[in-house]
Design an enzyme around this catalytic site. Sequence first.
Site, PDB file in Angstrom:
ATOM      1  N   ALA A  48      61.533  81.286  56.771  1.00 36.70           N
ATOM      2  CA  ALA A  48      61.452  82.637  56.223  1.00 36.70           C
ATOM      3  C   ALA A  48      61.999  83.656  57.208  1.00 36.70           C
ATOM      4  CB  ALA A  48      60.005  82.968  55.865  1.00 36.70           C
ATOM      5  N   GLY A  49      61.754  83.449  58.496  1.00 39.50           N
ATOM      6  CA  GLY A  49      62.267  84.371  59.505  1.00 39.50           C
ATOM      7  C   GLY A  49      63.776  84.391  59.564  1.00 39.50           C
ATOM      8  N   GLY A  66      55.674  84.538  60.675  1.00 42.99           N
ATOM      9  CA  GLY A  66      55.583  83.474  59.683  1.00 42.99           C
ATOM     10  C   GLY A  66      56.460  82.307  60.053  1.00 42.99           C
ATOM     11  N   SER A  67      56.902  81.582  59.051  1.00 45.72           N
ATOM     12  CA  SER A  67      57.673  80.361  59.279  1.00 45.72           C
ATOM     13  C   SER A  67      59.079  80.674  59.765  1.00 45.72           C
ATOM     14  CB  SER A  67      57.757  79.542  57.987  1.00 45.72           C
ATOM     15  OG  SER A  67      58.616  80.174  57.052  1.00 45.72           O
ATOM     16  N   THR A  68      59.661  79.707  60.454  1.00 43.39           N
ATOM     17  CA  THR A  68      61.027  79.884  60.946  1.00 43.39           C
ATOM     18  C   THR A  68      62.014  80.010  59.789  1.00 43.39           C
ATOM     19  OG1 THR A  68      60.564  78.732  63.019  1.00 43.39           O
ATOM     20  CG2 THR A  68      62.855  78.803  62.314  1.00 43.39           C
ATOM     21  N   LYS A  91      52.623  94.299  54.052  1.00 46.14           N
ATOM     22  CA  LYS A  91      52.783  93.270  53.028  1.00 46.14           C
ATOM     23  C   LYS A  91      52.050  92.010  53.494  1.00 46.14           C
ATOM     24  CE  LYS A  91      54.010  90.419  49.909  1.00 46.14           C
ATOM     25  NZ  LYS A  91      53.273  89.313  50.580  1.00 46.14           N
ATOM     26  N   GLU A 150      58.267  86.767  64.771  1.00 47.71           N
ATOM     27  CA  GLU A 150      57.451  85.834  65.555  1.00 47.71           C
ATOM     28  C   GLU A 150      57.239  84.638  64.657  1.00 47.71           C
ATOM     29  OE1 GLU A 150      54.804  83.483  66.437  1.00 47.71           O
ATOM     30  OE2 GLU A 150      53.327  85.052  66.025  1.00 47.71           O
ATOM     31  N   GLU A 197      56.953  71.521  63.148  1.00 45.17           N
ATOM     32  CA  GLU A 197      55.661  72.196  63.166  1.00 45.17           C
ATOM     33  C   GLU A 197      54.811  71.704  61.998  1.00 45.17           C
ATOM     34  OE1 GLU A 197      54.097  76.622  64.150  1.00 45.17           O
ATOM     35  OE2 GLU A 197      55.570  76.486  62.536  1.00 45.17           O
ATOM     36  N   CYS A 245      50.606  78.959  65.427  1.00 48.34           N
ATOM     37  CA  CYS A 245      51.991  78.739  65.833  1.00 48.34           C
ATOM     38  C   CYS A 245      52.091  78.374  67.316  1.00 48.34           C
ATOM     39  CB  CYS A 245      52.837  79.975  65.533  1.00 48.34           C
ATOM     40  SG  CYS A 245      52.119  81.513  66.134  1.00 48.34           S
TER      41      CYS A 245
END
Length: 491
Positions: A238-239, A234-236, A182, A256, A389, A290
């Site tokens: 979304a993680g 991806g972003s924290t 994806k 990650e 970030e 990142c």
Amino acid sequence: MTDTLLNLSNPEKLFIGGDWAASSDDGGIEIVSPSTEEVVGRVGKAGRADMDRVVAVARHAFDHGPWPRMTGAERAAVLRRIAGEMGKRADDFARAWSLQVGMPYAQSSMTAPYMAAYLTYFADLAEKGFEEVRQPMMGGHCIVVHEPVGVVAAVVPWNAPLATLLLKVAPALAAGCAVIAKPSPETPLEALILAECIAAAGVPEGVFSVLTADREVSDHLIRNPGIDKVSFTGSTAAGLHIASVCGGRMARVTTELGGKSAAIVLDDATIETVVAGIMPNLVGLCGQQCAAFSRILVPAARKAEVTEAMAAAMQAVTVGDPFDQATQMGPLVTRNQHGRVFGYIEKGKAEGARLVTGGGRPAHLPKGWFVEPTLFADASNDMAIAREEIFGPVGTIIAYDDEEQAIAIANDSNYGLSGGVFTESPDRAYAVARRIRTGNFGHNGRVIDFTMPYGGFKQSGIGREGGIEGLYAFTETKAVFMPKLPTHLRS
């Protein structure tokens, strides 16, 4: 259009288990050049029905197909064929990165050929097998087996779409998993080119699929009970969401995520080493990394020297069209990211940090999402530009009084992905490295080698990619106790 530029056979279709199929959604996803702000192509847009269909195909391939039941050596041979096909498409991969993200072509064309090496590396590991004989305390034998985890959703970001995808696809395929890729809606092309390489290499039906879709529909994918593992970069924010969804049904997950890495300059570091080690990690990919060295910690006595040298280096960076061979830094990836970075620049000024250089749009680039390399000084670690970030070419210099304070500042972060120390002493470098709470750390620069484990502490993620750890992340561990070993394991 993208099919002409990148030789794609079916850019507006979905790759479902080896076949190209129309999506259930009549719309498409437009690809916008960050350099010109113009639409340069369109790909298919998967709907929820497509997501469910792909999971069913992958589920059948894993539960009933040959791929998980092949030996590691048999799968390794297929992975090497994929690597060979990728070599033939190296320029297409390079152009895709430059077209969608703005990575200078002078750099993307040099790095693309090396990315196929991820596949050959994991092929080598797969050939070694997935069984280990141990001696239990109670006698007999224990065969520790690493079996494929199942159907994997590989969800990747837009900044380095091929590298982050291969870090998931290569070990997952080596382990025997079925994979659903994806890609980010901003950067779908690399996944589609890879699908063509995989098809040409003869990967069995159903083992690999690509779904180009919006983020809203993608949430449906990670919630599907047919998905055994989600591997996300991806972003924290979304993680955290993905981890909570997976945790709700005990699906396996690797994340990650973000970083706010510190480059710690010690009192004996040479200024040439400092600039050479920090600059590529601060302005490379327009700072959309990142693991960027976005916090620069310097001894108070050397603050002026380091600030002056870093500012001069930033002012010398050539910003422009990514397809111009002279360009060293291209644009930010989207209009939203452009606004976000400028928002942080304004925050830095409002909080009292001193803007040393940059902070605006390059005067010669009125179109496109460009920003000047930017440096702040006289900052403190509690400012937003030091804690959050930014994902842009913005560095923040923070002074410290002694080494203990430098270590404390470096560790005072919600993130723990990367970092580095600049010193002429390997002993001092290693001592500092052991005290910094990050998953990766470098001496006089940053090294990312995906034959080694890569990942973060704290809110920078869970698990590791790369190395043998990255392979085993796509397996389940089984202990088989036997009084006598099977024939193939007897020495």
